[in-house]
Design an enzyme around this catalytic site. Structure first.
Site, PDB file in Angstrom:
ATOM      1  N   ASP A  76      -9.989  14.888   7.132  1.00 40.46           N
ATOM      2  CA  ASP A  76      -9.296  13.835   6.387  1.00 40.46           C
ATOM      3  C   ASP A  76      -8.966  14.299   4.959  1.00 40.46           C
ATOM      4  O   ASP A  76      -9.129  13.564   3.985  1.00 40.46           O
ATOM      5  CB  ASP A  76     -10.169  12.568   6.358  1.00 40.46           C
ATOM      6  CG  ASP A  76      -9.494  11.372   5.697  1.00 40.46           C
ATOM      7  OD1 ASP A  76      -8.268  11.261   5.795  1.00 40.46           O
ATOM      8  OD2 ASP A  76     -10.221  10.575   5.077  1.00 40.46           O
ATOM      9  N   HIS A 110       0.841  -1.208   0.000  1.00 39.77           N
ATOM     10  CA  HIS A 110       0.000   0.000   0.000  1.00 39.77           C
ATOM     11  C   HIS A 110       0.871   1.250   0.000  1.00 39.77           C
ATOM     12  O   HIS A 110       0.693   2.163  -0.805  1.00 39.77           O
ATOM     13  CB  HIS A 110      -0.906  -0.020   1.234  1.00 39.77           C
ATOM     14  CG  HIS A 110      -1.672   1.241   1.471  1.00 39.77           C
ATOM     15  ND1 HIS A 110      -3.031   1.342   1.267  1.00 39.77           N
ATOM     16  CD2 HIS A 110      -1.286   2.472   1.913  1.00 39.77           C
ATOM     17  CE1 HIS A 110      -3.434   2.564   1.563  1.00 39.77           C
ATOM     18  NE2 HIS A 110      -2.384   3.278   1.963  1.00 39.77           N
ATOM     19  N   HIS A 129      -9.369   9.019   2.950  1.00 35.74           N
ATOM     20  CA  HIS A 129      -9.490   7.635   3.409  1.00 35.74           C
ATOM     21  C   HIS A 129     -10.942   7.189   3.443  1.00 35.74           C
ATOM     22  O   HIS A 129     -11.252   6.035   3.167  1.00 35.74           O
ATOM     23  CB  HIS A 129      -8.887   7.478   4.806  1.00 35.74           C
ATOM     24  CG  HIS A 129      -7.427   7.788   4.861  1.00 35.74           C
ATOM     25  ND1 HIS A 129      -6.948   9.017   5.247  1.00 35.74           N
ATOM     26  CD2 HIS A 129      -6.352   7.037   4.555  1.00 35.74           C
ATOM     27  CE1 HIS A 129      -5.631   8.994   5.188  1.00 35.74           C
ATOM     28  NE2 HIS A 129      -5.243   7.816   4.771  1.00 35.74           N
ATOM     29  N   GLU A 175      -5.637   6.965  -2.352  1.00 33.66           N
ATOM     30  CA  GLU A 175      -5.719   5.987  -1.278  1.00 33.66           C
ATOM     31  C   GLU A 175      -6.260   4.648  -1.777  1.00 33.66           C
ATOM     32  O   GLU A 175      -5.754   3.584  -1.419  1.00 33.66           O
ATOM     33  CB  GLU A 175      -6.612   6.517  -0.152  1.00 33.66           C
ATOM     34  CG  GLU A 175      -5.886   7.344   0.873  1.00 33.66           C
ATOM     35  CD  GLU A 175      -4.812   6.558   1.593  1.00 33.66           C
ATOM     36  OE1 GLU A 175      -5.071   5.406   2.017  1.00 33.66           O
ATOM     37  OE2 GLU A 175      -3.704   7.082   1.719  1.00 33.66           O
ATOM     38  N   TYR A 181      -3.283  14.871  -3.031  1.00 33.79           N
ATOM     39  CA  TYR A 181      -3.733  14.142  -1.858  1.00 33.79           C
ATOM     40  C   TYR A 181      -4.826  14.900  -1.100  1.00 33.79           C
ATOM     41  O   TYR A 181      -4.686  15.216   0.078  1.00 33.79           O
ATOM     42  CB  TYR A 181      -2.536  13.852  -0.950  1.00 33.79           C
ATOM     43  CG  TYR A 181      -2.776  12.719   0.007  1.00 33.79           C
ATOM     44  CD1 TYR A 181      -2.960  11.420  -0.465  1.00 33.79           C
ATOM     45  CD2 TYR A 181      -2.820  12.936   1.368  1.00 33.79           C
ATOM     46  CE1 TYR A 181      -3.179  10.379   0.413  1.00 33.79           C
ATOM     47  CE2 TYR A 181      -3.040  11.900   2.251  1.00 33.79           C
ATOM     48  CZ  TYR A 181      -3.223  10.623   1.770  1.00 33.79           C
ATOM     49  OH  TYR A 181      -3.445   9.593   2.644  1.00 33.79           O
TER      50      TYR A 181
END
Length: 509
Positions: A419, A335, A424, A359, A350
C-alpha cells in the site's frame, strides 16, 4: 483485501525509501521589521541553505505567504521547499525549512530526457497508447545519505485493466530506478458545447430528486454547468474504458431513468464540492484558478472503484454487492477532488507518511464537505455507496479506525511496504486526530476538547495550503496543524491547545 478509494488504484510492493531530513518549523519574531518585498525577506533568511526560486507569493488573513523551491544551478531539488509567512511590518513570523542535504552531489548526466522516457517505458512495460505521454524533468534527488541527478518521469495509462499513473525517479548517470510510486494525473482537456444555461431535474443514486445546471445546444441538453469556474462537465463512458466518453446529452432535461442516476449524482456532487471549497475557503476549483471539474460515469463493467486522474473523476458502477454507483457519495467525490487540491498545494508524495497524510486530508475534507451540506453526516467514508445491502458500514471510519482494521495510534502504525508504505492504512492515525479535534473525547488516556467540524477543517486547510511540503511526515503535520490553529485563533487559544492534544492522543510528537 484493503478497501481503498484513492488517486492510485494499484498498490503493491514498491520501493519506499524515506527522503533524508524532516521539515523544521520555527515561529516567533524571526527577523527585524523590513521594507523589502516578502520574497526577498524569506530568501535572505534562507540563503545560507543554498539557492532558491519563488514558487508562490500570496496574501492571506495572517500575512504574506512565500513558498520557495530549493535549486542547484537552476535544477529543482526534489522535495526541497521553504515556506515563510511575513507580517504587515515586514517581519518573518513563521518558517518551514524542508531543504534537503546534498552530500556527495556531483553532476554526472549520461541520459538525456528522451533516453529517460525510453527507460521509463521499458520499466512500465505498457504496450499500448498512453493517455498522457511520459514526460521527464531533471531534478536533484536526495537518495538516502547522498544526492544524485535524476529524471522524474510520469505517464498516464487509462486503457489497461487498472488505470495508473506511475512516477519513476531514474538515475541520470546509471539509469537505475531510485524510487517509484503510482498516482493518477492529467488527462484530456474538456470538450464542451456552446449554448444556453438551463436548470435540469433528475433522480440521483440515493433516490433523491435533484436540480442542476445544464447547457442546451441544438436539440440536446448537456450536463455542462457553465456558471462555476471554467465549467462542470459530466461524461458517459457507456461501460467502456475509452475516456472521457461522450458529454452527457438528454432530449428533455429530465434525467429520471436508472441509467441516468450515476450521471445526476456525479454532476450534483461535483457542483457541491466546487461550492464547498469556494464558499468555505475561497478556493476557485482545485487549482484556485477555476479549473474545469470533469466527471465520467459508467466506466467499464461492474468496476468497483473511482479515481481522479488530474483533470477528471472516473466512476465505476460497482458490482451491486461491494459497491453501487460510486458517484453517489458526496464524501467520495470530495475525497478525490481533495487529492487534486493537495497536488496543487502541498504536493504530498504518495508514499509512506506523506502519502498517509495525503489520504487522510482527502478523508477529512470529504467529511467536512458532507457536514457542510447539512444532511447525512457521519464519520464514515463512502458509506452511501459501499455494500448497499448492509447498513451502517463504510470504507473507513474516522472516529474508530480500528473498526476497519486501521491503526489509531502511532505506536501501532504499519511499517511494511504494501500500500505504498501504508498510505491508506496509516491514514487512520491522522483521521483519528482530526476526529478528536472536531468532536473531542479521550484516547490512550489523553482528553481532547472538541472545537467543531468546520473549525477543524479550517485549521487543516491552512496546514495543507501553507505549511505542508511534499515530504512532510506525521511530526511535520503536527507542527503544521498546531501552528495553523495558533495563526487563526492565537497561541494560547482553546483551538491551539486542542490541536496539540489531538496529536498527543494518537502518539504523534
Amino acid at each position: 483485501m484493503k478497501k481503498v478509494l484513492s488517486t492510485s488504484l494499484i498498490a503493491g510492493v514498491l520501493l519506499v525509501p524515506q527522503l533524508v531530513g524532516a521539515a523544521e518549523l520555527k515561529s516567533g519574531t524571526l527577523t527585524k521589521p523590513s521594507n523589502e518585498a516578502p520574497t526577498t525577506i524569506v530568501k535572505e533568511y534562507a540563503k545560507a541553505k543554498g539557492e532558491f526560486k519563488t514558487l508562490e507569493s500570496k496574501r492571506d488573513k495572517v500575512g504574506q505567504v512565500v513558498k520557495l523551491q530549493q535549486t542547484v544551478d537552476g535544477v529543482p531539488v526534489f522535495g526541497g521547499i521553504v515556506v515563510g509567512v511575513v507580517d504587515n511590518d515586514g517581519q518573518l513570523k513563521t518558517v518551514v525549512d524542508d531543504t534537503k542535504q546534498l552530500k556527495g552531489l556531483h553532476k554526472s548526466i549520461k541520459l538525456n530526457e528522451q533516453k529517460a522516457v525510453a527507460r521509463y517505458k521499458e520499466l512500465v512495460g505498457h504496450k499500448g497508447a498512453y493517455e498522457l505521454e511520459p514526460a521527464a524533468e531533471l531534478v536533484v534527488y536526495p537518495n538516502g545519505e547522498e544526492a544524485v541527478y535524476a529524471y522524474e518521469v510520469t505517464g498516464t495509462i487509462l486503457d489497461a485493466d487498472e488505470p495508473s499513473r506511475w512516477t519513476y525517479f531514474i538515475d541520470a548517470a546509471s539509469g537505475k530506478v531510485l524510487n517509484k510510486y503510482n498516482q493518477l494525473a492529467h488527462a484530456k482537456p474538456t470538450n464542451g458545447v456552446t449554448g444556453t444555461t438551463y436548470t435540469g431535474t433528475g433522480i440521483d443514486v440515493l433516490g433523491q430528486s435533484q436540480t442542476f445546471k445544464t447547457t442546451k445546444s441544438g436539440s440536446y441538453y448537456y450536463l455542462q454547468d457553465s456558471t462555476r469556474g471554467k465549467g462542470i462537465y459530466t461524461y458517459d463512458a457507456k461501460n467502456r474504458t475509452t475516456l472521457p466518453g461522450s458529454l452527457w446529452a438528454d432530449v428533455d432535461n429530465v434525467l429520471n431513468t436508472t441509467y441516468d442516476r450515476a450521471a445526476v449524482s456525479a454532476h450534483v456532487n461535483a457542483t457541491k464540492t466546487y461550492d464547498f471549497f469556494k464558499n468555505t475557503y475561497g478556493r476557485n476549483s482545485y487549482d484556485n484558478n477555476g479549473a474545469a471539474l470533469n466527471s465520467t460515469v459508467h466506466y467499464s463493467r461492474s468496476y468497483n472503484n473511482a479515481f481522479w486522474d488530474g483533470s477528471k473523476m472516473v466512476y465505476g458502477d460497482g458490482d451491486g454487492q461491494t459497491f453501487t454507483y460510486l458517484s453517489g457519495a458526496l464524501d467520495v467525490v470530495a475525497h478525490e477532488l481533495s487529492h487534486a487540491v493537495t497536488e496543487y498545494t502541498a504536493g504530498l508524495i504518495y508514499q509512506n507518511e506523506s502519502g498517509a497524510i495525503n489520504e487522510a486530508v482527502s478523508d477529512i475534507f470529504g467529511t467536512v464537505a458532507e457536514y457542510s451540506v447539512g444532511s447525512n453526516f457521519d464519520w464514515l467514508v463512502g458509506e452511501d455507496i459501499y455494500t448497499p445491502g448492509i447498513a451502517g458500514d463504510g470504507l473507513r471510519s474516522m472516529s474508530n479506525p480500528a473498526a476497519n482494521g486501521d491503526p489509531d495510534h502511532y505506536s501501532v502504525r504499519y511499517t511494511g511496504t504494501q500500500d505504498n508504505g501504508g498510505v491508506h492504512i496509516n491514514s487512520g492515525i491522522v483521521n483519528k486526530a482530526a476526529y478528536l479535534l472536531a468532536s473531542g473525547g479521550s484516547h490512550y488516556g489523553v482528553s481532547v476538547q472538541g472545537i467543531g467540524v468546520m473549525e477543524m477543517g479550517d485549521i487543516y486547510y491552512r496546514a495543507l495550503t501553507v505549511y505542508l511540503t511534499p515530504t512532510s511526515n506525521f511530526s511535520s503535520l503536527r507542527q503544521a496543524v498546531v501552528q495553523s490553529a495558533k495563526d487563526l485563533h492565537g497561541a494560547t487559544s482553546t483551538q491551539a491547545v486542542a490541536a496539540a492534544k489531538s496529536f498527543d492522543a494518537v502518539g504523534i510528537n
